[in-house]
Design a protein around this motif. Structure first.
Motif, PDB file in Angstrom:
ATOM      1  N   THR A 270       0.844  -1.191   0.000  1.00 21.47           N
ATOM      2  CA  THR A 270       0.000   0.000   0.000  1.00 21.47           C
ATOM      3  C   THR A 270       0.881   1.243   0.000  1.00 21.47           C
ATOM      4  N   VAL A 271       0.418   2.275  -0.701  1.00 23.10           N
ATOM      5  CA  VAL A 271       1.192   3.504  -0.876  1.00 23.10           C
ATOM      6  C   VAL A 271       0.259   4.701  -0.721  1.00 23.10           C
ATOM      7  N   VAL A 272       0.692   5.712   0.008  1.00 19.98           N
ATOM      8  CA  VAL A 272      -0.093   6.937   0.181  1.00 19.98           C
ATOM      9  C   VAL A 272       0.706   8.115  -0.374  1.00 19.98           C
ATOM     10  N   ALA A 273       0.070   8.919  -1.210  1.00 20.11           N
ATOM     11  CA  ALA A 273       0.784  10.006  -1.893  1.00 20.11           C
ATOM     12  C   ALA A 273       1.002  11.233  -1.011  1.00 20.11           C
ATOM     13  N   GLU A 274       0.076  11.526  -0.125  1.00 23.00           N
ATOM     14  CA  GLU A 274       0.136  12.766   0.652  1.00 23.00           C
ATOM     15  C   GLU A 274       1.404  12.830   1.505  1.00 23.00           C
ATOM     16  N   GLU A 275       2.127  13.933   1.392  1.00 25.82           N
ATOM     17  CA  GLU A 275       3.400  14.090   2.102  1.00 25.82           C
ATOM     18  C   GLU A 275       3.205  14.037   3.619  1.00 25.82           C
ATOM     19  N   ALA A 276       2.079  14.544   4.103  1.00 25.25           N
ATOM     20  CA  ALA A 276       1.840  14.573   5.550  1.00 25.25           C
ATOM     21  C   ALA A 276       1.384  13.228   6.100  1.00 25.25           C
ATOM     22  N   SER A 277       1.262  12.231   5.261  1.00 22.75           N
ATOM     23  CA  SER A 277       0.799  10.921   5.695  1.00 22.75           C
ATOM     24  C   SER A 277       1.762  10.282   6.697  1.00 22.75           C
ATOM     25  N   SER A 278       1.204   9.475   7.581  1.00 24.68           N
ATOM     26  CA  SER A 278       2.014   8.707   8.527  1.00 24.68           C
ATOM     27  C   SER A 278       2.281   7.299   8.013  1.00 24.68           C
ATOM     28  N   HIS A 279       1.848   7.031   6.801  1.00 20.14           N
ATOM     29  CA  HIS A 279       2.015   5.698   6.220  1.00 20.14           C
ATOM     30  C   HIS A 279       3.501   5.417   5.979  1.00 20.14           C
ATOM     31  N   PRO A 280       3.943   4.180   6.159  1.00 18.82           N
ATOM     32  CA  PRO A 280       5.367   3.881   5.970  1.00 18.82           C
ATOM     33  C   PRO A 280       5.854   4.014   4.532  1.00 18.82           C
ATOM     34  N   ARG A 281       4.948   3.928   3.575  1.00 20.02           N
ATOM     35  CA  ARG A 281       5.342   4.071   2.168  1.00 20.02           C
ATOM     36  C   ARG A 281       4.599   5.260   1.574  1.00 20.02           C
ATOM     37  N   LYS A 282       5.330   6.299   1.275  1.00 18.93           N
ATOM     38  CA  LYS A 282       4.718   7.513   0.713  1.00 18.93           C
ATOM     39  C   LYS A 282       5.205   7.713  -0.716  1.00 18.93           C
ATOM     40  N   GLY A 283       4.375   8.405  -1.483  1.00 24.57           N
ATOM     41  CA  GLY A 283       4.750   8.701  -2.861  1.00 24.57           C
ATOM     42  C   GLY A 283       3.757   8.105  -3.838  1.00 24.57           C
ATOM     43  N   TRP A 284       4.259   7.755  -5.011  1.00 30.72           N
ATOM     44  CA  TRP A 284       3.416   7.254  -6.093  1.00 30.72           C
ATOM     45  C   TRP A 284       3.670   5.773  -6.308  1.00 30.72           C
ATOM     46  N   VAL A 285       2.733   5.133  -6.960  1.00 28.34           N
ATOM     47  CA  VAL A 285       2.846   3.704  -7.238  1.00 28.34           C
ATOM     48  C   VAL A 285       4.149   3.390  -7.966  1.00 28.34           C
ATOM     49  N   THR A 286       4.527   4.238  -8.911  1.00 35.38           N
ATOM     50  CA  THR A 286       5.735   3.986  -9.700  1.00 35.38           C
ATOM     51  C   THR A 286       7.013   4.031  -8.867  1.00 35.38           C
ATOM     52  N   GLN A 287       6.948   4.651  -7.688  1.00 40.55           N
ATOM     53  CA  GLN A 287       8.125   4.719  -6.811  1.00 40.55           C
ATOM     54  C   GLN A 287       8.255   3.486  -5.932  1.00 40.55           C
ATOM     55  N   HIS A 288       7.291   2.611  -5.994  1.00 40.22           N
ATOM     56  CA  HIS A 288       7.299   1.409  -5.163  1.00 40.22           C
ATOM     57  C   HIS A 288       7.081   0.168  -6.033  1.00 40.22           C
ATOM     58  N   MET A 289       7.736   0.169  -7.167  1.00 40.97           N
ATOM     59  CA  MET A 289       7.605  -0.901  -8.140  1.00 40.97           C
ATOM     60  C   MET A 289       8.998  -1.453  -8.462  1.00 40.97           C
ATOM     61  N   PRO A 290       9.600  -2.250  -7.571  1.00 38.00           N
ATOM     62  CA  PRO A 290      10.945  -2.771  -7.807  1.00 38.00           C
ATOM     63  C   PRO A 290      10.996  -3.665  -9.039  1.00 38.00           C
TER      64      PRO A 290
END
Length: 342
Positions: A270-290
Motif C-alpha cells: 500500500t502507498v499513500v501520496a500525501e506528504e503529511a501521511s504517517s504511512h510507511p510508504r509515501k509517494g506514487w505507485v511507480t516509486q514502489h515498483m521494484p
C-alpha cells in the motif's frame, strides 16, 4: 449435455454470453442465441467470421482454406467462428459492434442489501439479485447503474465474483455527487436498474506472474479478480500495489490481506501520496515498483485508476523500457458515466 460459456466482447464494450453445446460451433451457438456474428459463407472460405480467442481451449478442425485463416493467424489466436468448436469456456474479441450483430446491452434489476460508508472516502454498495438473474461477467468488468430520480447513470466495476447473487461495488464518495447523494438515503430493499456487463478490462488466462496496480476505488476490479483466483486455487505469483491520495482513502486493506491466506503466492503493497501521511510508504505507485515485480517483462500488468495515475504508469514504462508480456488498463473519472479501457 455439456455446455461451455462463450463470452463475446464487442468493439463497443458490450459483452454477451452464450451457451455452446459440446461439439457445437461458436457461430451456430451465437445464432441459436439470436446474436448474428459476422459471416458470409459459414464454410471456412471467406474469413468474414474471423475473431480473436483471448482465452479457452478449442478445435478449429481442417475444413477451411488458408485464404480465410493462415497458420500464422491461427497461432496468434485468430479463429473462424464458423469452424471453432470449444472444449472449455472461451472469451472471444469480436471486431464489430454489438448493434451490427443485432444484439446489445443486457439490463437487469437488483435490490440494495447494504450500504457501508468508509469514512469520507468510499462507500461499499452491496446488491442482491435473484439466483436466476445473477449476471455473468468477466472479473474486472463493470456495469452502468441508473441513479433513481436523476435520469443519469454511473459506471462501477464489480468487486464481487461472477455468478454471485450478492454484487459488490466500491464507490468513491463525492461531495454533491449524484450517486453519493442517492446512497446517503438508500436503504435495504431499494431497487436499482443496471446495464452490463461492459468493458474490455478483465482478467485473461493466467499464464505468468501478475502485477496489479490499483488507484483509489480502482481497487474494485482487482477484488473480483483476486476472488476468482482464490476460488480456482491459483498458484501463480500475484502482487498488488494499492495507491491512494490520503490515509483515509486506504480502505478495505483487511479484505486484501485476507487473500494472502487463500492465495499462496499473493503479496501486496500500500502507498499513500500525501506528504503529511504517517504511512510507511509515501509517494506514487511507480516509486514502489521494484524491478523484480516485472519479472524481466514476463509479467501481465493490470492497471486501474484515475487518468493521472494511468498516464504516469504508462510514461514510467516507456521511459524505463518496460515491456510487459501484456498490459491492460482502465481509466476512470469520478462522476463520469463511462470508462476507458485498453
Amino acid at each position: 449435455m455439456t455446455f461451455y460459456t462463450i463470452a463475446l466482447n464487442f468493439e463497443d464494450g458490450v459483452t454477451r454470453f452464450v451457451d455452446c453445446k459440446q461439439g457445437e460451433k461458436v457461430l451456430d451457438a451465437a445464432f441459436r442465441n439470436k446474436i448474428n456474428l459476422p459471416m458470409d459463407c459459414s464454410d471456412g472460405v471467406c474469413g468474414t467470421c474471423k475473431c480473436r480467442a483471448e482465452s479457452g481451449a478449442y478445435d478449429l478442425g481442417s475444413d477451411f482454406i488458408e485464404d480465410a485463416l493462415t497458420e500464422d493467424e491461427a497461432a496468434e489466436g485468430l479463429v473462424l467462428t464458423c469452424q471453432m468448436v470449444p472444449s472449455s469456456d472461451c472469451v472471444l474479441a469480436v471486431p464489430t459492434t454489438s448493434l451490427a450483430c443485432k444484439t446489445g446491452h443486457q439490463k437487469f434489476a437488483a435490490t440494495v442489501a447494504a450500504v457501508t460508508p468508509h469514512r469520507d472516502a468510499a462507500i461499499v454498495l452491496e446488491l442482491e439479485v435473484d439466483a436466476a438473474a445473477a449476471p455473468v461477467f468477466l472479473p474486472g468488468q463493470y456495469v452502468n447503474i441508473d441513479v433513481p430520480g436523476s435520469g443519469q447513470n454511473r459506471s462501477y466495476s464489480f468487486s464481487s465474483a461472477p455468478g454471485d447473487r450478492r454484487l459488490g461495488f466500491l464507490i468513491k464518495k463525492i461531495p454533491d455527487g449524484v450517486m453519493s447523494g442517492w446512497l446517503a438515503g438508500a436503504k435495504p430493499g431499494d431497487r436499482l436498474d443496471l446495464t452490463g456487463p461492459l468493458g474490455s478490462f478483465y482478467l485473461r488466462d493466467v499464464k505468468r506472474p501478475l502485477l496489479f496496480l490499483a488507484g483509489g476505488t480502482g481497487l474494485a476490479p482487482f477484488l473480483s479478480m483476486l476472488e476468482v483466483l482464490a476460488r480456482t486455487r491459483s498458484e501463480q505469483v500475484v502482487h498488488l500495489i494499492y495507491g491512494v491520495t490520503r490515509d483515509l482513502d486506504l480502505v478495505l486493506a483487511d479484505e486484501i490481506a485476507a487473500y494472502a491466506a487463500r492465495l499462496p503466492n499473493f503479496t501486496f503493497t500500500t502507498v499513500v501520496a500525501e506528504e503529511a501521511s504517517s504511512h510507511p510508504r509515501k509517494g506514487w505507485v511507480t516509486q514502489h515498483m521494484p524491478a523484480e515485480l516485472l519479472h524481466g517483462g514476463d509479467v501481465d500488468v493490470y492497471l486501474c485508476g484515475p487518468p493521472p495515475m494511468v498516464d504516469a504508469v504508462r510514461r514510467h514504462f516507456d521511459e524505463n523500457g518496460v515491456k510487459p508480456a501484456s498490459f491492460h488498463y482502465e481509466k476512470f473519472t469520478p462522476n463520469a458515466p463511462a470508462k476507458e479501457a485498453a
